[in-house]
Design a protein around this motif. Sequence first.
Motif, mmCIF file in Angstrom:
data_model
loop_
_atom_site.group_PDB
_atom_site.id
_atom_site.type_symbol
_atom_site.label_atom_id
_atom_site.label_comp_id
_atom_site.label_asym_id
_atom_site.label_seq_id
_atom_site.Cartn_x
_atom_site.Cartn_y
_atom_site.Cartn_z
ATOM 1 N N LEU A 91 -5.320 6.017 -0.020
ATOM 2 C CA LEU A 91 -4.410 7.158 -0.542
ATOM 3 C C LEU A 91 -3.580 6.612 -1.512
ATOM 4 C CD1 LEU A 91 -3.818 9.567 2.215
ATOM 5 C CD2 LEU A 91 -5.126 10.000 0.204
ATOM 6 N N ALA A 92 -2.764 5.569 -1.189
ATOM 7 C CA ALA A 92 -1.677 4.818 -1.824
ATOM 8 C C ALA A 92 -2.423 4.350 -3.350
ATOM 9 C CB ALA A 92 -1.004 3.568 -1.309
ATOM 10 N N LYS A 93 -3.735 3.558 -3.244
ATOM 11 C CA LYS A 93 -4.291 3.585 -4.324
ATOM 12 C C LYS A 93 -4.753 4.635 -5.323
ATOM 13 C CE LYS A 93 -7.529 0.128 -4.385
ATOM 14 N NZ LYS A 93 -8.698 -0.584 -3.986
ATOM 15 N N VAL A 94 -5.204 5.748 -4.666
ATOM 16 C CA VAL A 94 -5.393 6.952 -5.387
ATOM 17 C C VAL A 94 -4.155 7.460 -5.993
ATOM 18 C CG1 VAL A 94 -6.254 9.350 -5.109
ATOM 19 C CG2 VAL A 94 -7.297 7.584 -3.942
ATOM 20 N N LYS A 95 -3.186 7.475 -5.273
ATOM 21 C CA LYS A 95 -1.973 7.899 -5.984
ATOM 22 C C LYS A 95 -1.089 6.943 -6.866
ATOM 23 C CE LYS A 95 1.170 9.765 -3.011
ATOM 24 N NZ LYS A 95 1.273 11.147 -3.307
ATOM 25 N N ASN A 96 -2.041 5.773 -7.291
ATOM 26 C CA ASN A 96 -1.598 4.782 -8.065
ATOM 27 C C ASN A 96 -0.038 3.950 -7.944
ATOM 28 O OD1 ASN A 96 -2.195 3.363 -10.752
ATOM 29 N ND2 ASN A 96 -0.909 4.885 -11.912
ATOM 30 N N PHE A 97 -0.010 3.893 -6.570
ATOM 31 C CA PHE A 97 1.182 2.953 -6.308
ATOM 32 C C PHE A 97 0.798 1.425 -6.441
ATOM 33 C CE2 PHE A 97 2.902 6.021 -2.515
ATOM 34 C CZ PHE A 97 3.211 6.905 -3.609
ATOM 35 N N LYS A 98 1.750 0.914 -6.932
ATOM 36 C CA LYS A 98 1.513 -0.556 -6.850
ATOM 37 C C LYS A 98 2.494 -1.160 -5.997
ATOM 38 C CE LYS A 98 -1.329 -0.087 -10.718
ATOM 39 N NZ LYS A 98 -1.288 1.268 -10.783
ATOM 40 N N GLN A 99 3.530 -0.838 -5.980
ATOM 41 C CA GLN A 99 4.541 -1.596 -5.006
ATOM 42 C C GLN A 99 5.250 -0.692 -3.844
ATOM 43 O OE1 GLN A 99 7.699 -4.341 -6.747
ATOM 44 N NE2 GLN A 99 9.131 -2.594 -5.779
ATOM 45 N N ILE A 100 4.804 -1.186 -2.646
ATOM 46 C CA ILE A 100 5.008 -0.325 -1.504
ATOM 47 C C ILE A 100 6.111 -1.077 -0.556
ATOM 48 C CG2 ILE A 100 2.678 0.606 -1.797
ATOM 49 C CD1 ILE A 100 1.932 -0.884 0.831
ATOM 50 N N HIS A 101 6.641 -0.274 0.384
ATOM 51 C CA HIS A 101 7.525 -1.015 1.314
ATOM 52 C C HIS A 101 6.974 -0.353 2.686
ATOM 53 C CE1 HIS A 101 11.054 -1.841 3.656
ATOM 54 N NE2 HIS A 101 11.086 -1.026 4.089
ATOM 55 N N ILE A 102 6.821 -1.202 3.685
ATOM 56 C CA ILE A 102 6.041 -1.033 4.898
ATOM 57 C C ILE A 102 7.360 -0.903 6.076
ATOM 58 C CG2 ILE A 102 4.259 -1.613 6.651
ATOM 59 C CD1 ILE A 102 3.010 -3.096 4.525
ATOM 60 N N THR A 103 7.275 0.166 7.072
ATOM 61 C CA THR A 103 8.181 0.361 8.127
ATOM 62 C C THR A 103 7.389 0.367 9.417
ATOM 63 O OG1 THR A 103 8.518 2.602 7.884
ATOM 64 C CG2 THR A 103 10.073 1.011 6.606
ATOM 65 N N GLY A 104 7.966 0.131 10.516
ATOM 66 C CA GLY A 104 7.162 0.319 11.709
ATOM 67 C C GLY A 104 7.273 -0.801 12.637
ATOM 68 N N ALA A 119 -5.953 -4.733 -0.666
ATOM 69 C CA ALA A 119 -6.053 -3.808 -1.959
ATOM 70 C C ALA A 119 -5.497 -3.983 -3.046
ATOM 71 C CB ALA A 119 -5.916 -2.442 -1.187
ATOM 72 N N GLY A 120 -4.796 -5.116 -3.162
ATOM 73 C CA GLY A 120 -4.024 -5.273 -4.620
ATOM 74 C C GLY A 120 -2.809 -4.795 -4.670
ATOM 75 N N LEU A 121 -2.332 -4.155 -3.538
ATOM 76 C CA LEU A 121 -0.960 -3.882 -3.648
ATOM 77 C C LEU A 121 0.077 -4.748 -3.240
ATOM 78 C CD1 LEU A 121 -1.444 -0.409 -1.418
ATOM 79 C CD2 LEU A 121 -1.352 -0.531 -3.923
ATOM 80 N N THR A 122 1.228 -4.677 -4.190
ATOM 81 C CA THR A 122 2.621 -5.672 -3.719
ATOM 82 C C THR A 122 3.389 -5.054 -2.865
ATOM 83 O OG1 THR A 122 2.461 -6.281 -6.016
ATOM 84 C CG2 THR A 122 4.463 -6.647 -4.921
ATOM 85 N N VAL A 123 3.840 -5.993 -1.798
ATOM 86 C CA VAL A 123 4.452 -5.306 -0.331
ATOM 87 C C VAL A 123 5.936 -5.930 -0.637
ATOM 88 C CG1 VAL A 123 4.618 -5.151 1.894
ATOM 89 C CG2 VAL A 123 2.398 -5.177 0.903
ATOM 90 N N THR A 143 -1.737 -11.407 -4.288
ATOM 91 C CA THR A 143 -0.740 -11.602 -5.654
ATOM 92 C C THR A 143 0.427 -11.549 -5.016
ATOM 93 O OG1 THR A 143 -1.118 -9.491 -6.271
ATOM 94 C CG2 THR A 143 -2.728 -11.021 -7.389
ATOM 95 N N PHE A 144 1.372 -12.278 -5.246
ATOM 96 C CA PHE A 144 2.882 -12.097 -4.870
ATOM 97 C C PHE A 144 3.653 -12.021 -6.184
ATOM 98 C CE2 PHE A 144 2.227 -13.160 -0.425
ATOM 99 C CZ PHE A 144 1.166 -14.121 -0.333
ATOM 100 N N GLY A 145 4.665 -11.262 -6.033
ATOM 101 C CA GLY A 145 5.814 -11.233 -6.974
ATOM 102 C C GLY A 145 5.536 -10.256 -8.026
ATOM 103 N N GLN A 146 4.699 -9.371 -8.063
ATOM 104 C CA GLN A 146 4.230 -8.605 -9.203
ATOM 105 C C GLN A 146 4.895 -7.431 -9.047
ATOM 106 O OE1 GLN A 146 -0.100 -8.031 -9.285
ATOM 107 N NE2 GLN A 146 -0.551 -10.100 -9.779
ATOM 108 N N ALA A 147 5.667 -6.875 -10.361
ATOM 109 C CA ALA A 147 6.340 -5.816 -10.218
ATOM 110 C C ALA A 147 5.294 -4.420 -10.510
ATOM 111 C CB ALA A 147 7.362 -5.610 -11.275
ATOM 112 N N GLY A 148 5.727 -3.492 -9.819
ATOM 113 C CA GLY A 148 4.709 -2.237 -10.217
ATOM 114 C C GLY A 148 5.494 -0.853 -10.381
ATOM 115 N N ALA A 149 4.916 0.222 -10.543
ATOM 116 C CA ALA A 149 5.533 1.625 -10.533
ATOM 117 C C ALA A 149 5.146 2.011 -9.346
ATOM 118 C CB ALA A 149 4.834 2.111 -11.917
ATOM 119 N N GLY A 150 6.048 3.018 -8.880
ATOM 120 C CA GLY A 150 5.942 3.689 -7.456
ATOM 121 C C GLY A 150 6.317 3.041 -6.612
ATOM 122 N N ALA A 151 6.667 3.638 -5.225
ATOM 123 C CA ALA A 151 6.995 3.063 -4.146
ATOM 124 C C ALA A 151 6.704 4.097 -3.082
ATOM 125 C CB ALA A 151 8.627 3.023 -4.059
#
Length: 433
Positions: A91-104, A119-123, A143-151
């Motif tokens: 769903l994150a890919k469908v919503k075109n997220f590039k950069q995400i933050h994970i909690t839990g 999946a190619g998302l920057t964490v 890939t590390f250190g890439q900037a992206g739109a969305g969170a």
Amino acid sequence: MHGVRAGGLYCVENLDRRQQFKCQLLTQQYNAQVSDQLANRLLFIDRQPGQTINTLRDRAGAVGGRVIDKGDRLTCGHRGTDAEILAMVDLAKVKNFKQIHITGTESFKARAYIEAARAGLTVVGYEPSPELRAQLEKEKNMTFGQAGAGAMTLTPDAADAAVGQSSPASRWLDPLRVAREKLEVERRAAKEKLSALPLQETNLEKLELELAAAHGGTPYREALHNFKSAAATEKDAGVFTRRRAEAQKEKAWQVYQQAHARALVVPAAAQRLAAATKQNQEREQLTAALIPLHLGVGEMQYLEREIEKGRDPEAEFLKAWKSRKFNPLKQWQELVIAPVFEADVANEKARLQAESDAVHLTKQAQRQEQIQSEIAAQQQADAIQDQLGQPGLTAKHQELLEQQQRYFQALADGHDEDEAKERASKKSNAPRP
């Protein structure tokens, strides 16, 4: 299709029609193509104001978790299963997220990190262990250190809950908050309407007298004067004149009432009186509607605090739900309790249907396998039949071929292995005792 040899038409589809419809719902929701893997995992899609609840299926076809889309945040059930993590990443890919933050929990974050990285998302906000980094480096998919739109946030509803345990926070907090926000919107709108009305309720009796005096003219004033005079005369009347005075007073009252009614039907008076009556009715309705809204918001706020402290309202909610026919639910209970328990019923029906479908598919597969086995046995029996009676066969060879032919023919007729061997050992086709 003239001239074409006899054959068949075969439907080759990756998804069945129900899954295609769910896939179409998600495609419309996000205006993007949804992968077959995500569509195959969908069991239910519940689009609600402010969020979309995607219920997932497990390998057996039953409920296997859920993923809630709240715009810039994706949450899952308290267990944080692999299926939920994969669905959230999809769903994150469908919503075109590039950069995400994970909690839990640490376990959840590690598993979510691996799938997001694949999946190619920057964490951001999470530092993986050297083992995780080494594993992903080997896969050549990080890939590390890439900037992206969305969170976004990938998080279980109750990150610290043990696997298999039920958390009241994960089950009731979200419905309570959504329902409270809805009631607060209604309450705010009712308050705004109430504030737009005059500060005080109009005294309709006083207004009627003022309008009658203003629009009744001379006939009204004379009728009012005559009635007051008759009332004063009746008050001062003696024993012998009282009856006559009371009759004159009643007659004057009737004339006054007729003049009063005629004055109020004058268009200007009627319009003003109707407007005042409407305002009073609106005030009464808004005031009456605000009472349950105030109480509902207060009760829900209290329950939210109690649940955050660890209280589980499941038992009392279930009791209210079961007795709703005799004791109707309150407005806030309809918004909170009904959707959850109705979803439980739907999920249970879906689970039973999935089990039934699985049993049906298993039986179909077994039957298809049996048919193929019978066809193969029939082909063997026909091949042996062609060899029988050929010149040069010895009696012993002939008998052996007949025995084999009876064995394969029994299998082709649907008999089991033991029955086929029994029939092969004797020339009679009588069943075993």
